[in-house]
Write an enzyme that holds these catalytic residues in place. Structure first.
Site, PDB file in Angstrom:
ATOM      1  N   LYS A 136       9.560 -15.533 -13.261  1.00 28.13           N
ATOM      2  CA  LYS A 136       9.140 -14.485 -14.211  1.00 28.13           C
ATOM      3  C   LYS A 136       7.910 -14.938 -14.976  1.00 28.13           C
ATOM      4  O   LYS A 136       6.956 -14.201 -15.123  1.00 28.13           O
ATOM      5  CB  LYS A 136      10.246 -14.167 -15.226  1.00 28.13           C
ATOM      6  CG  LYS A 136      11.399 -13.303 -14.839  1.00 28.13           C
ATOM      7  CD  LYS A 136      11.112 -11.874 -14.530  1.00 28.13           C
ATOM      8  CE  LYS A 136      10.727 -11.704 -13.098  1.00 28.13           C
ATOM      9  NZ  LYS A 136      11.760 -11.415 -12.175  1.00 28.13           N
ATOM     10  N   GLU A 189      14.562 -18.413 -11.471  1.00 27.11           N
ATOM     11  CA  GLU A 189      14.167 -17.037 -11.783  1.00 27.11           C
ATOM     12  C   GLU A 189      13.321 -17.003 -13.065  1.00 27.11           C
ATOM     13  O   GLU A 189      12.320 -16.283 -13.139  1.00 27.11           O
ATOM     14  CB  GLU A 189      15.424 -16.158 -11.916  1.00 27.11           C
ATOM     15  CG  GLU A 189      15.210 -14.786 -12.523  1.00 27.11           C
ATOM     16  CD  GLU A 189      14.292 -13.862 -11.744  1.00 27.11           C
ATOM     17  OE1 GLU A 189      13.846 -14.228 -10.643  1.00 27.11           O
ATOM     18  OE2 GLU A 189      13.992 -12.767 -12.257  1.00 27.11           O
ATOM     19  N   GLU A 228       4.671 -15.206 -12.758  1.00 31.84           N
ATOM     20  CA  GLU A 228       4.085 -13.991 -12.189  1.00 31.84           C
ATOM     21  C   GLU A 228       3.423 -13.097 -13.230  1.00 31.84           C
ATOM     22  O   GLU A 228       2.479 -12.383 -12.905  1.00 31.84           O
ATOM     23  CB  GLU A 228       5.094 -13.198 -11.351  1.00 31.84           C
ATOM     24  CG  GLU A 228       6.204 -12.536 -12.094  1.00 31.84           C
ATOM     25  CD  GLU A 228       7.179 -11.811 -11.174  1.00 31.84           C
ATOM     26  OE1 GLU A 228       6.762 -11.229 -10.171  1.00 31.84           O
ATOM     27  OE2 GLU A 228       8.389 -11.827 -11.477  1.00 31.84           O
ATOM     28  N   ASN A 239      -0.575   1.881   5.752  1.00 35.90           N
ATOM     29  CA  ASN A 239       0.230   0.869   5.056  1.00 35.90           C
ATOM     30  C   ASN A 239       0.787  -0.051   6.130  1.00 35.90           C
ATOM     31  O   ASN A 239       1.469   0.421   7.041  1.00 35.90           O
ATOM     32  CB  ASN A 239       1.365   1.568   4.283  1.00 35.90           C
ATOM     33  CG  ASN A 239       2.456   0.602   3.857  1.00 35.90           C
ATOM     34  OD1 ASN A 239       2.182  -0.569   3.609  1.00 35.90           O
ATOM     35  ND2 ASN A 239       3.679   1.076   3.778  1.00 35.90           N
ATOM     36  N   GLY A 240       0.503  -1.334   6.031  1.00 33.36           N
ATOM     37  CA  GLY A 240       1.003  -2.275   7.038  1.00 33.36           C
ATOM     38  C   GLY A 240      -0.115  -3.171   7.525  1.00 33.36           C
ATOM     39  O   GLY A 240      -1.150  -3.307   6.873  1.00 33.36           O
ATOM     40  N   CYS A 256       0.852  -1.176   0.000  1.00 27.00           N
ATOM     41  CA  CYS A 256       0.000   0.000   0.000  1.00 27.00           C
ATOM     42  C   CYS A 256       0.889   1.227   0.000  1.00 27.00           C
ATOM     43  O   CYS A 256       1.996   1.211   0.509  1.00 27.00           O
ATOM     44  CB  CYS A 256      -0.943   0.083   1.200  1.00 27.00           C
ATOM     45  SG  CYS A 256      -2.008  -1.328   1.399  1.00 27.00           S
ATOM     46  N   ARG A 315       3.116  -0.034  -5.307  1.00 24.11           N
ATOM     47  CA  ARG A 315       2.932  -0.688  -4.012  1.00 24.11           C
ATOM     48  C   ARG A 315       1.621  -1.470  -3.922  1.00 24.11           C
ATOM     49  O   ARG A 315       1.373  -2.158  -2.926  1.00 24.11           O
ATOM     50  CB  ARG A 315       2.930   0.359  -2.899  1.00 24.11           C
ATOM     51  CG  ARG A 315       4.289   0.941  -2.679  1.00 24.11           C
ATOM     52  CD  ARG A 315       4.239   2.116  -1.744  1.00 24.11           C
ATOM     53  NE  ARG A 315       5.562   2.339  -1.244  1.00 24.11           N
ATOM     54  CZ  ARG A 315       6.023   1.910  -0.080  1.00 24.11           C
ATOM     55  NH1 ARG A 315       5.239   1.262   0.742  1.00 24.11           N
ATOM     56  NH2 ARG A 315       7.249   2.138   0.278  1.00 24.11           N
ATOM     57  N   LYS A 375       4.881  -4.040  -6.216  1.00 25.37           N
ATOM     58  CA  LYS A 375       6.313  -3.921  -6.457  1.00 25.37           C
ATOM     59  C   LYS A 375       7.117  -3.946  -5.161  1.00 25.37           C
ATOM     60  O   LYS A 375       8.226  -4.439  -5.117  1.00 25.37           O
ATOM     61  CB  LYS A 375       6.561  -2.617  -7.223  1.00 25.37           C
ATOM     62  CG  LYS A 375       7.999  -2.383  -7.625  1.00 25.37           C
ATOM     63  CD  LYS A 375       8.342  -3.158  -8.868  1.00 25.37           C
ATOM     64  CE  LYS A 375       9.796  -3.040  -9.255  1.00 25.37           C
ATOM     65  NZ  LYS A 375      10.280  -4.237  -9.933  1.00 25.37           N
ATOM     66  N   TRP A 419      -2.919  -2.577  -1.540  1.00 26.66           N
ATOM     67  CA  TRP A 419      -2.665  -3.989  -1.812  1.00 26.66           C
ATOM     68  C   TRP A 419      -3.354  -4.730  -0.667  1.00 26.66           C
ATOM     69  O   TRP A 419      -2.942  -4.623   0.491  1.00 26.66           O
ATOM     70  CB  TRP A 419      -1.171  -4.281  -1.826  1.00 26.66           C
ATOM     71  CG  TRP A 419      -0.865  -5.691  -2.243  1.00 26.66           C
ATOM     72  CD1 TRP A 419      -0.798  -6.166  -3.506  1.00 26.66           C
ATOM     73  CD2 TRP A 419      -0.585  -6.798  -1.380  1.00 26.66           C
ATOM     74  NE1 TRP A 419      -0.492  -7.506  -3.489  1.00 26.66           N
ATOM     75  CE2 TRP A 419      -0.362  -7.932  -2.189  1.00 26.66           C
ATOM     76  CE3 TRP A 419      -0.502  -6.960   0.010  1.00 26.66           C
ATOM     77  CZ2 TRP A 419      -0.059  -9.177  -1.680  1.00 26.66           C
ATOM     78  CZ3 TRP A 419      -0.211  -8.204   0.527  1.00 26.66           C
ATOM     79  CH2 TRP A 419       0.009  -9.306  -0.322  1.00 26.66           C
ATOM     80  N   HIS A 448      14.543 -37.269  -9.804  1.00 30.22           N
ATOM     81  CA  HIS A 448      14.163 -37.626  -8.435  1.00 30.22           C
ATOM     82  C   HIS A 448      12.707 -37.273  -8.147  1.00 30.22           C
ATOM     83  O   HIS A 448      12.322 -37.107  -6.994  1.00 30.22           O
ATOM     84  CB  HIS A 448      15.107 -36.934  -7.446  1.00 30.22           C
ATOM     85  CG  HIS A 448      16.527 -37.371  -7.620  1.00 30.22           C
ATOM     86  ND1 HIS A 448      16.963 -38.621  -7.251  1.00 30.22           N
ATOM     87  CD2 HIS A 448      17.588 -36.759  -8.186  1.00 30.22           C
ATOM     88  CE1 HIS A 448      18.246 -38.751  -7.562  1.00 30.22           C
ATOM     89  NE2 HIS A 448      18.652 -37.629  -8.136  1.00 30.22           N
TER      90      HIS A 448
HETATM   91  C1  F6R Z   1       9.763 -10.773  -8.935  1.00 32.55           C
HETATM   92  C2  F6R Z   1      10.004  -9.714  -7.978  1.00 32.55           C
HETATM   93  C3  F6R Z   1       9.954 -10.046  -6.536  1.00 32.55           C
HETATM   94  C4  F6R Z   1      10.973  -9.222  -5.757  1.00 32.55           C
HETATM   95  C5  F6R Z   1      10.820  -9.476  -4.247  1.00 32.55           C
HETATM   96  C6  F6R Z   1      11.866  -8.719  -3.453  1.00 32.55           C
HETATM   97  O1  F6R Z   1       9.867 -10.319 -10.245  1.00 32.55           O
HETATM   98  O2  F6R Z   1      10.221  -8.584  -8.340  1.00 32.55           O
HETATM   99  O3  F6R Z   1      10.122 -11.407  -6.307  1.00 32.55           O
HETATM  100  O4  F6R Z   1      12.248  -9.572  -6.182  1.00 32.55           O
HETATM  101  O5  F6R Z   1       9.551  -9.059  -3.840  1.00 32.55           O
HETATM  102  O6  F6R Z   1      11.765  -7.353  -3.635  1.00 32.55           O
HETATM  103  P1  F6R Z   1      12.959  -6.393  -3.305  1.00 32.55           P
HETATM  104  O7  F6R Z   1      14.078  -6.706  -4.228  1.00 32.55           O
HETATM  105  O8  F6R Z   1      12.412  -5.015  -3.519  1.00 32.55           O
HETATM  106  O9  F6R Z   1      13.346  -6.642  -1.874  1.00 32.55           O
END
Ligand code: F6R
Length: 607
Positions: A483, A479, A486, A98-99, A2, A27, A602, A74, A502
């Site tokens: 990607k 990774e 998500e 926020n929280g 948020c 956010r 984000k 969020w 396995h």
């Molecule tokens: C995936 C992604 C998340 C962040 C994770 C950590 O594409 O962006 O998995 O990597 O939420 O976020 P930060 O790097 O801001 O601590």
């Protein structure tokens, strides 16, 4: 998560609040809302979904007033709905939060004893109701807000606005960041300084437990004990312009394309022109005095750490532990004073990573962070903060921050190798030369965009996808899977190639695409054997390799993605590009919301 904002201004607050919320939409984007005080009267507007819905609502139903608060949500407690959207209002008080208020059930029960009912499913409504309750008992707005804050457990950044008070905002911070912006007879509040960038560059960060009383011309901050606190006002350098997409359709595409430039910047800043040695500014960090490295992060940043584990172990012969922050913080791992604790975070605000960092304070030799936002909480609370120079990353799926994290971590591993004498000068020079050539190799990888789009078209029809890699390619396989899932919502998993037999090999059939990340390196033959095992069971292999690897192993594969040759240590940085582009084009083919995928935000500032 948020984002919250507040303004005590000289102009209409609503457009300023909406503009600031736009900068905080990373956010969360489940709903948005604002409240203002106009000629003493408190009013609010809220809309479910993205901020644009609130903007539309304000066109038809404007909200006048020069003081106000705003929120982009969020959802944690309660579904995304207008009713659950912030600001929450109870009689003469409106609150944005926020929280998570962890003791909200207990507080609700207490309010219920006073005959107070609830209209929403949120934890935040409790804050508004409790403040109203204290106001009714005769307390002033500031006293009522402070008394409420005293009762809250959990994590919060809060801003309160009161009916009849058009020159007052009360704000508080515990566990979630909050910045106060100083204008010219104006005052602002924001979850981060970037939200306030067009308004002011004079910022005071609240510290843990702080509460602040703002008017247009004054700021009074008290600490958790209620004592007056002096917090520095800094002039900070901020990227004013909200980044735009340029010629790209999505921020993610733009950020993928920017990688040669930002990675070059990251390399230049730690390996100045002409030097073969890594130079870390303003620190006496010496890896030869350390026994162990503990790395902690979440999500993509965690995969960057897992990759770096290979580098630190292979190049610097240094024992490394890597942990997911949400596990690390509650596991109580022993940390010695010969351990370097290293935290990696794009936002620098991830709640679990920050908590893990605080756990290491006073235990580890040093706290080092690798961050993209130098003003973030994680950067500010570290002994040494190493910026990755990726620039603002807007796409929710991290791309350029990942490759910049990897670049900085590799240089840190080279510094460790130099300090510990585990690589010769020649070997160090060899790595330095390869690193300097990396940006142009990344450009060549980007040239494969069209071929990757073709493979992605086929991937978009799959229900599940596996990613395989061995050695340095194993974290990248995870990774790549992250990607893809998500942003395209296709189920994907990343596995170490050798682990497939396995268990996961049971999943393979003619419907299962398997992306194999395999540069022609020392473990190539092993990976190819695992790939053959997949094809023997009719799995459809997309082989990502270089000319040599493709020439050797392309028989029978579904499609290939050709990468340039690369120094083996740098392969995970280069192969990030096809992993990102595969996910991107698959999501575009599926028509999902690439930059703001569902359910995500984000910056993850809640546990
Ligand atoms: C995936 C992604 C998340 C962040 C994770 C950590 O594409 O962006 O998995 O990597 O939420 O976020 P930060 O790097 O801001 O601590």
């Amino acid at each position: 998560m948020c984002g919250i904002v507040g303004v005590l201004g000289q102009h209409e607050a609503a457009p300023i609040l909406v503009e600031a919320l736009k900068r905080l939409e990373y956010r969360g984007y489940d709903s948005a809302g604002i409240a203002t005080v106009n000629s003493g009267a408190l009013g609010r507007r809220r809309a479910v979904g993205k901020l644009v819905n609130l903007s539309d609502l304000l066109v038809h139903d404007p909200l006048p007033g020069k003081s106000g608060i705003g929120h982009t949500r969020w959802a944690t407690h309660g579904a995304p709905s207008v009713n659950n959207a912030h600001p929450h209002k109870a009689g003469p008080v409106a609150v944005v939060h926020n929280g998570i208020v962890e003791n909200y059930r207990e507080l609700r029960a207490e309010l219920a004893e006073h005959g107070i009912g609830f209209e929403t499913e949120t934890d935040t409504e409790t804050v508004a109701l409790m403040t109203e309750h204290f106001l009714k008992s005769g307390l002033s707005p500031i006293e009522a807000a402070f008394k409420t804050i005293d009762r809250l457990q959990g994590a919060f950044a809060l801003a309160f606005l009161f009916d009849g008070q058009d020159d007052l905002i009360v704000a508080a911070r515990k566990g979630s960041p909050l910045a106060i912006g100083h204008g010219d007879s104006e005052m602002f509040v924001g979850s981060d300084a970037i939200a306030l960038a067009p308004l002011t560059n004079k910022i005071t960060y609240l510290e843990e437990g702080d509460r602040a009383v703002l008017t247009r011309t004054s700021l009074e901050i008290r600490n958790e004990a209620g004592e007056l606190a002096n917090r520095e006002m800094r002039k900070i350098k901020l990227d004013h312009a909200r980044a735009d997409k340029g010629e790209h359709k999505h921020f993610m595409a733009k950020e993928i394309a920017e990688q040669p430039i930002v990675v070059a910047e990251a390399i230049r800043s730690y390996m100045p022109t002409g030097a073969d040695q890594v130079v870390l500014p303003d620190t006496d960090l010496d890896f030869s005095k350390l026994d162990r490295l503990t790395m902690v992060a979440c999500g993509t940043a965690f995969y960057a750490c897992l990759t770096a584990k290979y580098w630190f172990e292979q190049l610097a012969k240094m024992p490394v532990e890597v942990d997911i922050a949400s596990e690390f913080r509650y596991r109580e791992p022993p940390i010695t004073d010969r351990t370097l604790a290293l935290f990696v975070s794009q936002s620098g605000e991830t709640a679990d990573t920050l908590a893990a960092l605080r756990y290491c304070e006073g235990k580890a030799d040093k706290i080092v962070s690798v961050v993209n936002v130098p003003e973030s909480s994680i950067a500010r609370e570290s002994d040494v903060a190493l910026p990755i120079h990726a620039g603002v990353e807007i796409g929710v799926a991290s791309t350029k921050a990942f490759t910049c994290q990897l670049s900085v971590l590799l240089m840190l591993a080279l510094k460790a190798a130099a300090d510990r004498g585990t690589l010769s000068d020649e070997e160090l020079a060899d790595h330095a030369a390869a690193l300097r050539g990396l940006p142009s190799v990344l450009n060549t990888a980007l040239d494969q965009n069209r071929a990757i789009r073709k493979s992605a078209q086929r991937l978009s029809e799959a229900r599940d996808v596996l990613f395989l890699g061995r050695g340095l390619m194993y974290p990248l396989a995870m990774e790549g899977a992250l990607k893809l899932k998500e942003i395209s919502y296709i189920h994907a998993e990343g596995y170490a190639s050798g682990e497939l037999k396995h268990g996961p090999i049971a999943l393979i059939d003619k419907h299962m695409p398997v992306v194999v990340m395999a540069p022609r390196d020392a473990v190539f033959d092993k990976t190819v054997s695992n790939m053959q095992e997949v094809m023997a069971r009719k799995g459809k292999v997309i082989l990502v390799s270089d000319d040599d690897g493709i020439a050797e192993a392309e028989d029978g594969v579904w499609s290939t993605i050709r990468m340039p040759h690369i120094h083996p240590s740098l392969a995970p940085i280069l192969y990030s590009v096809p992993a990102q582009l595969l996910a991107y084009h698959t999501a575009v083919a599926k028509g999902t919301d690439v930059d703001q995928p569902r359910n995500l935000a984000k910056s993850v500032t809640v546990e």
